[in-house]
Design a protein around this motif. Structure first.
Motif, mmCIF file in Angstrom:
data_model
loop_
_atom_site.group_PDB
_atom_site.id
_atom_site.type_symbol
_atom_site.label_atom_id
_atom_site.label_comp_id
_atom_site.label_asym_id
_atom_site.label_seq_id
_atom_site.Cartn_x
_atom_site.Cartn_y
_atom_site.Cartn_z
ATOM 1 N N ARG A 22 -171.905 -9.442 -8.229
ATOM 2 C CA ARG A 22 -172.822 -8.610 -8.628
ATOM 3 C C ARG A 22 -174.035 -9.564 -8.894
ATOM 4 O O ARG A 22 -175.407 -9.364 -8.975
ATOM 5 C CB ARG A 22 -172.514 -8.077 -9.946
ATOM 6 C CG ARG A 22 -171.821 -6.853 -10.012
ATOM 7 C CD ARG A 22 -171.596 -6.140 -11.146
ATOM 8 N NE ARG A 22 -170.508 -4.911 -11.082
ATOM 9 C CZ ARG A 22 -169.396 -4.898 -11.671
ATOM 10 N NH1 ARG A 22 -168.474 -6.066 -12.247
ATOM 11 N NH2 ARG A 22 -168.557 -3.899 -11.310
ATOM 12 N N GLN A 23 -173.616 -10.838 -9.192
ATOM 13 C CA GLN A 23 -174.857 -11.866 -9.659
ATOM 14 C C GLN A 23 -175.294 -12.405 -8.111
ATOM 15 O O GLN A 23 -176.411 -13.150 -8.149
ATOM 16 C CB GLN A 23 -174.325 -13.187 -10.151
ATOM 17 C CG GLN A 23 -174.131 -12.737 -11.590
ATOM 18 C CD GLN A 23 -173.302 -13.819 -12.322
ATOM 19 O OE1 GLN A 23 -173.227 -14.969 -11.917
ATOM 20 N NE2 GLN A 23 -172.994 -13.650 -13.598
ATOM 21 N N CYS A 24 -174.778 -12.061 -6.892
ATOM 22 C CA CYS A 24 -175.426 -12.579 -5.805
ATOM 23 C C CYS A 24 -176.994 -11.926 -5.533
ATOM 24 O O CYS A 24 -176.895 -10.622 -5.550
ATOM 25 C CB CYS A 24 -174.324 -12.284 -4.741
ATOM 26 S SG CYS A 24 -174.871 -13.125 -2.872
ATOM 27 N N THR A 25 -177.652 -12.806 -5.041
ATOM 28 C CA THR A 25 -178.901 -12.278 -4.943
ATOM 29 C C THR A 25 -179.364 -11.720 -3.083
ATOM 30 O O THR A 25 -180.126 -11.016 -3.384
ATOM 31 C CB THR A 25 -179.885 -13.183 -5.021
ATOM 32 O OG1 THR A 25 -179.757 -14.222 -4.337
ATOM 33 C CG2 THR A 25 -179.882 -13.592 -6.616
ATOM 34 N N SER A 26 -178.493 -11.780 -2.394
ATOM 35 C CA SER A 26 -178.423 -11.340 -1.138
ATOM 36 C C SER A 26 -178.269 -10.172 -0.942
ATOM 37 O O SER A 26 -177.338 -9.651 -1.568
ATOM 38 C CB SER A 26 -177.709 -12.221 -0.125
ATOM 39 O OG SER A 26 -177.633 -11.460 1.038
ATOM 40 N N GLU A 27 -179.101 -9.201 -0.379
ATOM 41 C CA GLU A 27 -178.972 -7.704 -0.360
ATOM 42 C C GLU A 27 -177.921 -7.574 0.821
ATOM 43 O O GLU A 27 -177.629 -6.285 1.019
ATOM 44 C CB GLU A 27 -180.242 -7.057 0.223
ATOM 45 C CG GLU A 27 -180.789 -7.659 1.567
ATOM 46 C CD GLU A 27 -182.089 -7.137 1.723
ATOM 47 O OE1 GLU A 27 -182.568 -7.116 2.882
ATOM 48 O OE2 GLU A 27 -183.063 -7.152 0.768
ATOM 49 N N LYS A 28 -177.583 -8.567 1.439
ATOM 50 C CA LYS A 28 -176.326 -8.588 2.664
ATOM 51 C C LYS A 28 -175.010 -8.380 1.938
ATOM 52 O O LYS A 28 -174.093 -8.118 2.749
ATOM 53 C CB LYS A 28 -176.657 -9.790 3.671
ATOM 54 C CG LYS A 28 -177.977 -9.630 4.178
ATOM 55 C CD LYS A 28 -177.767 -8.813 5.489
ATOM 56 C CE LYS A 28 -179.171 -9.105 6.209
ATOM 57 N NZ LYS A 28 -179.071 -7.901 7.301
ATOM 58 N N VAL A 29 -174.911 -8.681 0.795
ATOM 59 C CA VAL A 29 -173.718 -9.034 -0.016
ATOM 60 C C VAL A 29 -173.537 -7.690 -0.869
ATOM 61 O O VAL A 29 -174.385 -7.447 -1.928
ATOM 62 C CB VAL A 29 -173.494 -10.282 -0.701
ATOM 63 C CG1 VAL A 29 -172.286 -10.193 -1.593
ATOM 64 C CG2 VAL A 29 -173.726 -11.341 0.084
ATOM 65 N N ARG A 30 -172.349 -6.923 -0.784
ATOM 66 C CA ARG A 30 -172.022 -6.021 -1.847
ATOM 67 C C ARG A 30 -170.566 -5.894 -2.205
ATOM 68 O O ARG A 30 -169.876 -6.375 -1.354
ATOM 69 C CB ARG A 30 -172.491 -4.616 -1.175
ATOM 70 C CG ARG A 30 -171.714 -4.028 0.111
ATOM 71 C CD ARG A 30 -172.328 -2.852 0.640
ATOM 72 N NE ARG A 30 -172.233 -2.745 1.937
ATOM 73 C CZ ARG A 30 -171.717 -1.400 2.541
ATOM 74 N NH1 ARG A 30 -171.189 -0.618 1.775
ATOM 75 N NH2 ARG A 30 -171.588 -1.679 3.775
ATOM 76 N N LEU A 31 -170.361 -5.293 -3.212
ATOM 77 C CA LEU A 31 -169.166 -5.299 -4.020
ATOM 78 C C LEU A 31 -168.764 -3.683 -3.599
ATOM 79 O O LEU A 31 -169.347 -2.930 -3.789
ATOM 80 C CB LEU A 31 -169.248 -5.505 -5.469
ATOM 81 C CG LEU A 31 -168.039 -5.133 -6.181
ATOM 82 C CD1 LEU A 31 -166.941 -6.265 -5.943
ATOM 83 C CD2 LEU A 31 -168.240 -5.247 -7.652
ATOM 84 N N LEU A 32 -167.192 -3.638 -3.255
ATOM 85 C CA LEU A 32 -166.532 -2.551 -2.961
ATOM 86 C C LEU A 32 -165.293 -2.733 -4.113
ATOM 87 O O LEU A 32 -164.371 -3.331 -3.479
ATOM 88 C CB LEU A 32 -166.081 -2.412 -1.597
ATOM 89 C CG LEU A 32 -165.139 -1.239 -1.383
ATOM 90 C CD1 LEU A 32 -165.859 0.277 -1.782
ATOM 91 C CD2 LEU A 32 -164.697 -1.195 0.005
#
Length: 150
Positions: A22-32
């Motif tokens: 959640r703290q990752c700022t890249s829009e390429k990374v998402r949590l499932l």
């Protein structure tokens, strides 16, 4: 880079995994987040279904990728006959004992077998720690099995 979609599948993690993503700022990374502690295979199936790409690459949380690993895997898919690409695992033991030496020997043998299989145009199995598969070739795996053997 513009075709990369990174999905971190969390098996109802109780550590800091979800918060780190959640703290990752890249829009390429998402949590499932997959509820119920269903295991790696259920999370892999869920991630495959949520992914948008034509090539799916799976890796484990304990795997460190070389800077060129994804590109090396992706290049193999230029050939339309290729359905799956195994990453090359380099086993690094943190112990200088019989267990560590055994792991190193085992993976050396596995690597030699996979190189031989590849030279014949075959792929018997992959290491679940890093492999790519064409979306059109991916099938959900029963959650009580693991991708290394299916």
């Amino acid at each position: 880079h513009d075709r990369l979609d990174i999905i971190v599948a969390s098996d109802a993690s109780s550590d800091a995994t979800d918060e780190i993503v959640r703290q990752c700022t890249s829009e390429k990374v998402r949590l499932l987040r997959v509820e119920g502690r269903q295991g790696k295979t259920a999370c892999q199936n869920a991630a495959a279904n949520a992914a948008s790409g034509d090539v799916l690459v799976f890796t484990d949380a304990t795997t460190t990728l070389g800077s060129d690993a994804l590109q090396a895997i992706a290049l193999r898919f230029r050939d339309p006959e290729v359905g799956c690409v195994a990453g090359r695992l380099t086993y690094i033991s943190r112990q200088d004992d019989a267990t560590g030496k055994g792991g190193t020997s085992y993976w050396g043998y596995e690597t030699a077998l996979r190189v031989a299989e590849s030279s014949l145009g075959s792929l018997i199995g992959v290491s679940g720690c890093l492999y790519g598969v064409r979306r059109s070739a991916y099938r959900d795996i029963r959650p009580d099995l693991i991708s290394d053997f299916v």
